[in-house]
Design a protein around this motif. Structure first.
Motif, PDB file in Angstrom:
ATOM      1  N   LYS A 194      33.496  40.751  28.287  1.00  0.00           N
ATOM      2  CA  LYS A 194      34.224  39.691  28.982  1.00  0.00           C
ATOM      3  C   LYS A 194      34.929  40.258  30.209  1.00  0.00           C
ATOM      4  CE  LYS A 194      34.874  35.987  27.556  1.00  0.00           C
ATOM      5  NZ  LYS A 194      34.215  34.719  27.786  1.00  0.00           N
ATOM      6  N   PRO A 195      35.000  39.472  31.296  1.00  0.00           N
ATOM      7  CA  PRO A 195      35.662  39.959  32.497  1.00  0.00           C
ATOM      8  C   PRO A 195      37.170  39.779  32.433  1.00  0.00           C
ATOM      9  CG  PRO A 195      34.818  37.775  32.873  1.00  0.00           C
ATOM     10  CD  PRO A 195      34.392  38.153  31.470  1.00  0.00           C
ATOM     11  N   ASP A 196      37.884  40.512  33.280  1.00  0.00           N
ATOM     12  CA  ASP A 196      39.277  40.204  33.584  1.00  0.00           C
ATOM     13  C   ASP A 196      39.229  39.006  34.503  1.00  0.00           C
ATOM     14  OD1 ASP A 196      41.703  39.972  34.932  1.00  0.00           O
ATOM     15  OD2 ASP A 196      42.163  42.098  34.656  1.00  0.00           O
ATOM     16  N   LEU A 197      39.660  37.857  34.005  1.00  0.00           N
ATOM     17  CA  LEU A 197      39.304  36.599  34.638  1.00  0.00           C
ATOM     18  C   LEU A 197      39.946  36.378  35.987  1.00  0.00           C
ATOM     19  CD1 LEU A 197      39.492  34.266  31.544  1.00  0.00           C
ATOM     20  CD2 LEU A 197      37.648  35.699  32.349  1.00  0.00           C
ATOM     21  N   TYR A 198      41.075  36.958  36.229  1.00  0.00           N
ATOM     22  CA  TYR A 198      41.834  36.550  37.394  1.00  0.00           C
ATOM     23  C   TYR A 198      41.909  37.604  38.483  1.00  0.00           C
ATOM     24  CZ  TYR A 198      43.232  33.640  33.524  1.00  0.00           C
ATOM     25  OH  TYR A 198      43.224  32.842  32.432  1.00  0.00           O
ATOM     26  N   HIS A 199      41.497  38.833  38.206  1.00  0.00           N
ATOM     27  CA  HIS A 199      41.669  39.877  39.193  1.00  0.00           C
ATOM     28  C   HIS A 199      40.374  40.573  39.545  1.00  0.00           C
ATOM     29  CE1 HIS A 199      45.915  39.211  38.728  1.00  0.00           C
ATOM     30  NE2 HIS A 199      45.812  39.393  37.430  1.00  0.00           N
ATOM     31  N   GLY A 200      39.262  40.005  39.122  1.00  0.00           N
ATOM     32  CA  GLY A 200      37.967  40.517  39.535  1.00  0.00           C
ATOM     33  C   GLY A 200      37.607  41.858  38.948  1.00  0.00           C
ATOM     34  N   LYS A 201      38.298  42.308  37.916  1.00  0.00           N
ATOM     35  CA  LYS A 201      38.007  43.619  37.347  1.00  0.00           C
ATOM     36  C   LYS A 201      36.959  43.460  36.251  1.00  0.00           C
ATOM     37  CE  LYS A 201      42.717  45.050  38.361  1.00  0.00           C
ATOM     38  NZ  LYS A 201      44.027  45.404  37.797  1.00  0.00           N
ATOM     39  N   ASP A 238      34.675  38.150  40.034  1.00  0.00           N
ATOM     40  CA  ASP A 238      35.318  37.071  40.784  1.00  0.00           C
ATOM     41  C   ASP A 238      34.910  37.207  42.246  1.00  0.00           C
ATOM     42  OD1 ASP A 238      37.059  35.438  42.209  1.00  0.00           O
ATOM     43  OD2 ASP A 238      38.719  35.782  40.830  1.00  0.00           O
ATOM     44  N   LEU A 239      34.312  36.162  42.801  1.00  0.00           N
ATOM     45  CA  LEU A 239      33.785  36.261  44.162  1.00  0.00           C
ATOM     46  C   LEU A 239      34.878  36.454  45.196  1.00  0.00           C
ATOM     47  CD1 LEU A 239      31.241  35.196  42.629  1.00  0.00           C
ATOM     48  CD2 LEU A 239      30.661  33.997  44.726  1.00  0.00           C
ATOM     49  N   ASP A 240      36.109  36.089  44.859  1.00  0.00           N
ATOM     50  CA  ASP A 240      37.208  36.323  45.798  1.00  0.00           C
ATOM     51  C   ASP A 240      37.454  37.820  46.007  1.00  0.00           C
ATOM     52  OD1 ASP A 240      37.600  33.629  46.070  1.00  0.00           O
ATOM     53  OD2 ASP A 240      39.239  33.518  44.633  1.00  0.00           O
ATOM     54  N   GLU A 241      36.986  38.638  45.070  1.00  0.00           N
ATOM     55  CA  GLU A 241      37.209  40.077  45.162  1.00  0.00           C
ATOM     56  C   GLU A 241      36.069  40.809  45.860  1.00  0.00           C
ATOM     57  OE1 GLU A 241      40.063  41.442  44.137  1.00  0.00           O
ATOM     58  OE2 GLU A 241      40.732  39.425  43.640  1.00  0.00           O
ATOM     59  N   VAL A 242      34.999  40.109  46.195  1.00  0.00           N
ATOM     60  CA  VAL A 242      33.843  40.746  46.825  1.00  0.00           C
ATOM     61  C   VAL A 242      34.162  41.058  48.282  1.00  0.00           C
ATOM     62  CG1 VAL A 242      31.431  40.437  47.492  1.00  0.00           C
ATOM     63  CG2 VAL A 242      32.217  39.629  45.257  1.00  0.00           C
ATOM     64  N   GLN A 243      33.802  42.238  48.716  1.00  0.00           N
ATOM     65  CA  GLN A 243      33.979  42.641  50.118  1.00  0.00           C
ATOM     66  C   GLN A 243      32.650  43.152  50.666  1.00  0.00           C
ATOM     67  OE1 GLN A 243      36.649  42.212  51.980  1.00  0.00           O
ATOM     68  NE2 GLN A 243      37.752  41.288  50.239  1.00  0.00           N
ATOM     69  N   PRO A 244      32.305  42.827  51.905  1.00  0.00           N
ATOM     70  CA  PRO A 244      32.958  41.848  52.771  1.00  0.00           C
ATOM     71  C   PRO A 244      32.952  40.450  52.136  1.00  0.00           C
ATOM     72  CG  PRO A 244      31.363  43.157  53.988  1.00  0.00           C
ATOM     73  CD  PRO A 244      31.130  43.438  52.553  1.00  0.00           C
ATOM     74  N   ASP A 271      35.062  25.773  43.826  1.00  0.00           N
ATOM     75  CA  ASP A 271      35.600  24.830  44.793  1.00  0.00           C
ATOM     76  C   ASP A 271      34.811  25.032  46.080  1.00  0.00           C
ATOM     77  OD1 ASP A 271      37.022  27.364  45.206  1.00  0.00           O
ATOM     78  OD2 ASP A 271      38.538  26.552  43.854  1.00  0.00           O
ATOM     79  N   GLU A 272      33.582  24.534  46.002  1.00  0.00           N
ATOM     80  CA  GLU A 272      32.427  24.764  46.867  1.00  0.00           C
ATOM     81  C   GLU A 272      31.698  26.033  46.420  1.00  0.00           C
ATOM     82  OE1 GLU A 272      31.004  22.827  48.964  1.00  0.00           O
ATOM     83  OE2 GLU A 272      32.549  21.329  49.162  1.00  0.00           O
ATOM     84  N   ARG A 273      32.293  27.180  46.588  1.00  0.00           N
ATOM     85  CA  ARG A 273      31.665  28.444  46.193  1.00  0.00           C
ATOM     86  C   ARG A 273      32.224  28.881  44.847  1.00  0.00           C
ATOM     87  NH1 ARG A 273      34.175  33.481  48.608  1.00  0.00           N
ATOM     88  NH2 ARG A 273      35.278  33.150  46.637  1.00  0.00           N
ATOM     89  N   GLU A 274      31.386  29.496  44.004  1.00  0.00           N
ATOM     90  CA  GLU A 274      31.868  30.038  42.741  1.00  0.00           C
ATOM     91  C   GLU A 274      33.052  30.977  42.991  1.00  0.00           C
ATOM     92  OE1 GLU A 274      27.706  30.167  40.177  1.00  0.00           O
ATOM     93  OE2 GLU A 274      28.406  31.964  41.215  1.00  0.00           O
ATOM     94  N   SER A 275      33.948  31.031  42.012  1.00  0.00           N
ATOM     95  CA  SER A 275      35.167  31.794  42.255  1.00  0.00           C
ATOM     96  C   SER A 275      35.631  32.600  41.061  1.00  0.00           C
ATOM     97  CB  SER A 275      36.293  30.849  42.684  1.00  0.00           C
ATOM     98  OG  SER A 275      36.489  29.840  41.713  1.00  0.00           O
ATOM     99  N   GLY A 276      34.847  32.689  39.996  1.00  0.00           N
ATOM    100  CA  GLY A 276      35.320  33.383  38.810  1.00  0.00           C
ATOM    101  C   GLY A 276      35.832  32.388  37.794  1.00  0.00           C
ATOM    102  N   LEU A 277      36.858  32.750  37.039  1.00  0.00           N
ATOM    103  CA  LEU A 277      37.290  31.926  35.916  1.00  0.00           C
ATOM    104  C   LEU A 277      38.768  31.568  35.943  1.00  0.00           C
ATOM    105  CD1 LEU A 277      35.379  33.768  33.038  1.00  0.00           C
ATOM    106  CD2 LEU A 277      34.671  31.733  34.258  1.00  0.00           C
ATOM    107  N   ALA A 278      39.469  31.825  37.013  1.00  0.00           N
ATOM    108  CA  ALA A 278      40.897  31.514  37.047  1.00  0.00           C
ATOM    109  C   ALA A 278      41.112  30.018  36.817  1.00  0.00           C
ATOM    110  CB  ALA A 278      41.492  31.934  38.394  1.00  0.00           C
ATOM    111  N   PRO A 279      42.058  29.647  35.943  1.00  0.00           N
ATOM    112  CA  PRO A 279      42.214  28.227  35.589  1.00  0.00           C
ATOM    113  C   PRO A 279      42.921  27.387  36.636  1.00  0.00           C
ATOM    114  CG  PRO A 279      43.817  29.554  34.401  1.00  0.00           C
ATOM    115  CD  PRO A 279      42.926  30.518  35.137  1.00  0.00           C
ATOM    116  N   ASN A 280      43.284  27.972  37.773  1.00  0.00           N
ATOM    117  CA  ASN A 280      43.815  27.162  38.873  1.00  0.00           C
ATOM    118  C   ASN A 280      42.785  26.983  39.982  1.00  0.00           C
ATOM    119  OD1 ASN A 280      43.807  29.723  39.936  1.00  0.00           O
ATOM    120  ND2 ASN A 280      45.971  29.736  40.522  1.00  0.00           N
ATOM    121  N   ARG A 281      41.540  27.236  39.665  1.00  0.00           N
ATOM    122  CA  ARG A 281      40.424  26.977  40.580  1.00  0.00           C
ATOM    123  C   ARG A 281      39.610  25.811  40.034  1.00  0.00           C
ATOM    124  NH1 ARG A 281      39.805  31.293  44.095  1.00  0.00           N
ATOM    125  NH2 ARG A 281      38.471  29.856  45.259  1.00  0.00           N
TER     126      ARG A 281
END
Length: 773
Positions: free
Chosen positions: A16-23, A321-327, A388-398
């Motif tokens: 299972k992933p760390d849902l909110y911090h992309g780890k 979590d796609l928010d953690e992907v760089q670039p 919210d258009e693009r996948e973002s992981g599992l954070a429950p405020n998305r």
């Protein structure tokens, strides 16, 4: 939908992933750059380009792309981008992995369960209530006043929200099954009027739609053709009108694909499985002398389409979590077509669709991976895809988008029919009974664009929000909040669920695939005519009562959900026969499909009882979601609903508010208005899972559900637990992610809190931290 490119509103890892911090603990040993820029290369190029010619061609293309897309000369990623952008084959470059033999008698690989004709299944009970609310609500009246439908460019009008012209196609794809499931003559007239106009205005070369040749993109035709397919299935008298028009369009589409035309944007290249389903239906039901062109068109679509199987690969799939992907992943990123949430929902079924004609069994396993990974790493607890258009992981405020939910349901119902894996039906029911109803007001006149698992209020936002690319109206209940696509696409959700609820099993069997109250009347391939009704309050209770008559003995298959702890069946079959009882010991279910097979005579009845208990699912970071049976339960935060008199989100052109068109304003029904819903109880609650207790108003007898069933306190079940308020604040206008373990000290007294079915709580908290004493 708000992507900076043209809109196309137009988805098991062992850890299972760390849902909110992309780890996310990666399950492979690829370099990080591969995770950031998935290698979506097609192997056929290495097979068809000679060793000596390839470097020269790549170098020339590299120089071109370096200028065209401003890549630095030293970039490590230009090659991957280049392959992804040119990942198609011409009609003269058919590799063995995609080519279909066009010789001899060809038949598609069979579905595990065959669908029944639209209209042969009718709703009962609460499902009938909900579909009639749809007919009497927004879905059934868009044709009367909503400009994207009533003034559509498809019908000679002026309104559309996207150059893809997908508004009327989406609408037809949902209105046809709604009209024929209810046998609603008013809705049938609406669909007839629209179809008559479109087909009477088909262009001379076969094109369906208002576009000039230079502006044509075939994507918007896909949902249109799905609607026409369903229309003929439900009403054979439409065949003479619809089938020639479909074949004229298919002939043109084939030529466009051969010439590498037809995809102005990428939307159709990731959603082509929808059109392939229509082609396969034509091949199986109405082939005429078109077998070879149909197969070639399937192969061409597959060749021009992007490869979901390549993305569903451990080395390419983005688990984190796609928010953690760089670039950062933007609308121009190579991987974006795969991580746009609606694309992900539609793409889940692609492998199973393609397998039917190219016989590549590896596509089935990649499909299983794709569904599992998408809903594990990017799924919400209600059964939809977080995006919210693009996948973002599992954070429950998305958020999860309504379009994503209905497309997820359709893909999962198709996959159960195609592959038979029980988990697909389980997941389809989870979305249908949780993710779908929570997004509608009780009268079905308003919906949300996004729903958040943790959403204690619903109103317009102002300023920065946590969403990837949606605006101030994202979580507002209205007729067309944020973007119009969900308004026209949402009608397909429940009607298609109904039409997939019963299936044909073999030559002489009927299966209850998606459990719900309904009746079916059909003639099986064996010639046996069957009329069967299921009266049930499922998923609110877990008892089913079947009555049936048949012209000869047949087999009834009942799906056993994977969450069920056990079951009992009591069957009476034949005149004067004694009842027979079955349990898991005497009647085991099929380990693959979950089906229980009962051989029945011509008349009788069956009762089917499932045992369920409370269960929790880990959402990571010591948070949980709570379930009983097929239902997700969320914290009751109370509610107050203040409404506007008219909906602020409806527009004439799709972009400009209805400010100057008085006549159009007056056509908006009074029921179509915005809802501002606020909590009246604390939402910042942690619970003690050891204290969860289930309560129900159903005493095991006949229980009559209220209508509407998804209203506050309407469902009979609730769960209580001990909980307390904790320090948990607001971030970017919505609840922050739950506090980390060790930061959850009670700031108030421990008390009893109530959880209710998620679909009945328009404001709610569904991902709850575990209380620390």
């Amino acid at each position: 939908m708000g992507v900076d490119v043209d809109h196309g509103c137009a988805h098991t890892a062992d850890t299972k992933p760390d849902l909110y911090h992309g780890k996310v603990p990666f399950l492979f040993t690829k370099k990080e750059e591969v995770q950031r820029f998935p290698s979506l290369l097609s192997q056929r190029y290495t097979q068809h380009v000679t060793f000596y010619l390839k470097p020269a061609l790549l170098f020339l293309l590299f120089l071109f792309l370096s200028v065209a897309w401003n890549y630095p000369f030293w970039s490590l990623y230009w090659l991957r981008d280049m392959y992804a952008r040119f990942d198609f084959k011409s009609s003269h470059d058919m590799s063995s992995s995609n080519q279909v033999s066009l010789t001899g008698n060809f038949s598609l690989n069979p579905l595990t369960f065959a669908p029944l004709p639209l209209g042969s299944i009718k709703p009962l009970g609460w499902l009938d209530d909900q579909l009639r609310l749809m007919s009497n609500g927004l879905a059934g009246h868009e044709h009367d006043f909503y400009p994207i439908v009533s003034d559509s460019v498809w019908l000679g009008g002026q309104s559309e929200y996207s150059p893809l012209n997908e508004g009327i196609p989406y609408w037809l794809n949902g209105l046809v099954p709604l009209a024929y499931s209810l046998d609603d003559h008013r809705l049938k007239r609406q669909t007839d009027d629209v179809v008559d106009y479109i087909l009477n205005h088909q262009q001379s070369d076969g094109w369906l739609g208002p576009e000039e040749p230079a502006d044509r993109d075939i994507w918007g035709r896909f949902p249109l053709c799905l609607g026409l397919m369903q229309l003929v299935d439900a009403n054979e008298s439409k065949s003479a009108q619809v089938l020639p028009a479909l074949y004229d369009f298919v002939s043109l589409m084939r030529l466009m694909l051969i010439r590498n035309n037809g995809f102005g944007e990428f939307w159709g290249r990731v959603r082509y499985a929808d059109m392939t389903i229509v082609l396969q239906w034509l091949l199986e039901k109405h082939p005429g002398n078109h077998t070879h062109p149909l197969l070639e068109t399937m192969s061409l679509l597959n060749g021009r389409g992007l490869r979901w199987a390549n993305y569903y690969n451990r080395g390419n799939y983005i688990f984190k979590d796609l928010d953690e992907v760089q670039p950062p992943i933007t609308g121009d990123s190579v991987v974006f077509p795969y991580v746009h949430a609606v694309n992900a929902a539609q793409g889940m079924k692609a492998g199973a669709v393609i397998y039917r004609f190219n016989d590549d069994a590896s596509l089935l396993e990649s499909t299983r991976n794709g569904v599992n990974w998408t809903l594990t790493y990017h799924g919400d607890p209600a059964g939809s895809i977080t995006g919210d258009e693009r996948e973002s992981g599992l954070a429950p405020n998305r958020g999860s988008e309504l379009c994503t939910t209905v497309e997820t349901m359709y893909s999962l119902s198709y996959l159960y029919q195609a592959m038979g894996d029980r988990v697909f039906a389980d997941r389809c029911e989870r979305a249908a009974f949780n993710a779908l109803p929570v997004m509608f007001t009780n009268d079905l006149w308003a919906h949300q664009y996004l729903v958040l698992p943790n959403q204690p209020f619903s109103h317009s936002l102002h300023g920065p929000n946590p969403f990837w690319n949606t605006g101030d109206q994202s979580i507002l209940y209205g007729a067309a909040p944020n973007y119009p696509c969900c308004t026209v696409n949402m009608p397909q959700g429940l009607p298609k669920f109904l039409s997939a609820s019963f299936v044909q099993v073999g030559a002489n069997g009927i299966g209850h695939a998606l459990l719900s109250p309904a009746r079916v009347t059909t003639t099986l391939p064996s010639g046996t005519h069957v009329s069967l009704a299921c009266n049930t309050t499922y998923p609110f209770t877990n008892t089913f009562h079947y009555t049936f008559t048949a012209s000869a003995p047949f087999t009834l298959h009942l799906r056993l959900p994977s969450w069920a702890l056990g079951y009992e069946i009591h069957a009476t079959s034949g005149s004067g026969a004694a009842p027979k009882s079955y349990t898991a010991a005497s009647l085991p279910s099929d380990t693959h499909t979950g089906m229980l097979a009962l051989d029945l005579l011509e008349t009788g009845s069956v009762s089917y009882n499932l045992r369920a208990d409370i269960r929790t699912e880990d959402r990571g970071n010591d948070t949980i979601s709570v379930y009983h049976g097929a239902l997700l339960y969320a914290l009751d935060v109370g509610f107050s609903d203040s409404s506007t008199t008219k909906d602020s989100s409806i527009s004439v052109s799709g972009t400009d508010p209805l400010t100057n068109d008085t006549e159009a304003k007056n056509r908006i029904p009074a029921a179509a208005h915005d809802h501002y819903i606020m909590n009246t109880k604390p939402w910042n609650i942690a619970i003690d899972p050891a204290t969860l207790a289930y309560h129900t108003a159903d005493n095991g007898g006949e229980y009559e559900l209220p209508n509407p069933i998804w209203a506050y306190e309407a469902p009979p079940g609730s769960i209580t637990a001990q909980g307390c308020e904790i320090a948990w604040g607001i971030e970017m206008q919505v609840p922050a992610v739950p506090p980390a373990k060790g930061e959850r000290a009670c700031v108030g007294e421990v008390r009893e809190v109530v959880l209710r079915p998620y679909g009945s709580l328009k404001v709610h908290m569904a991902v709850l931290p575990v209380m620390e004493r």
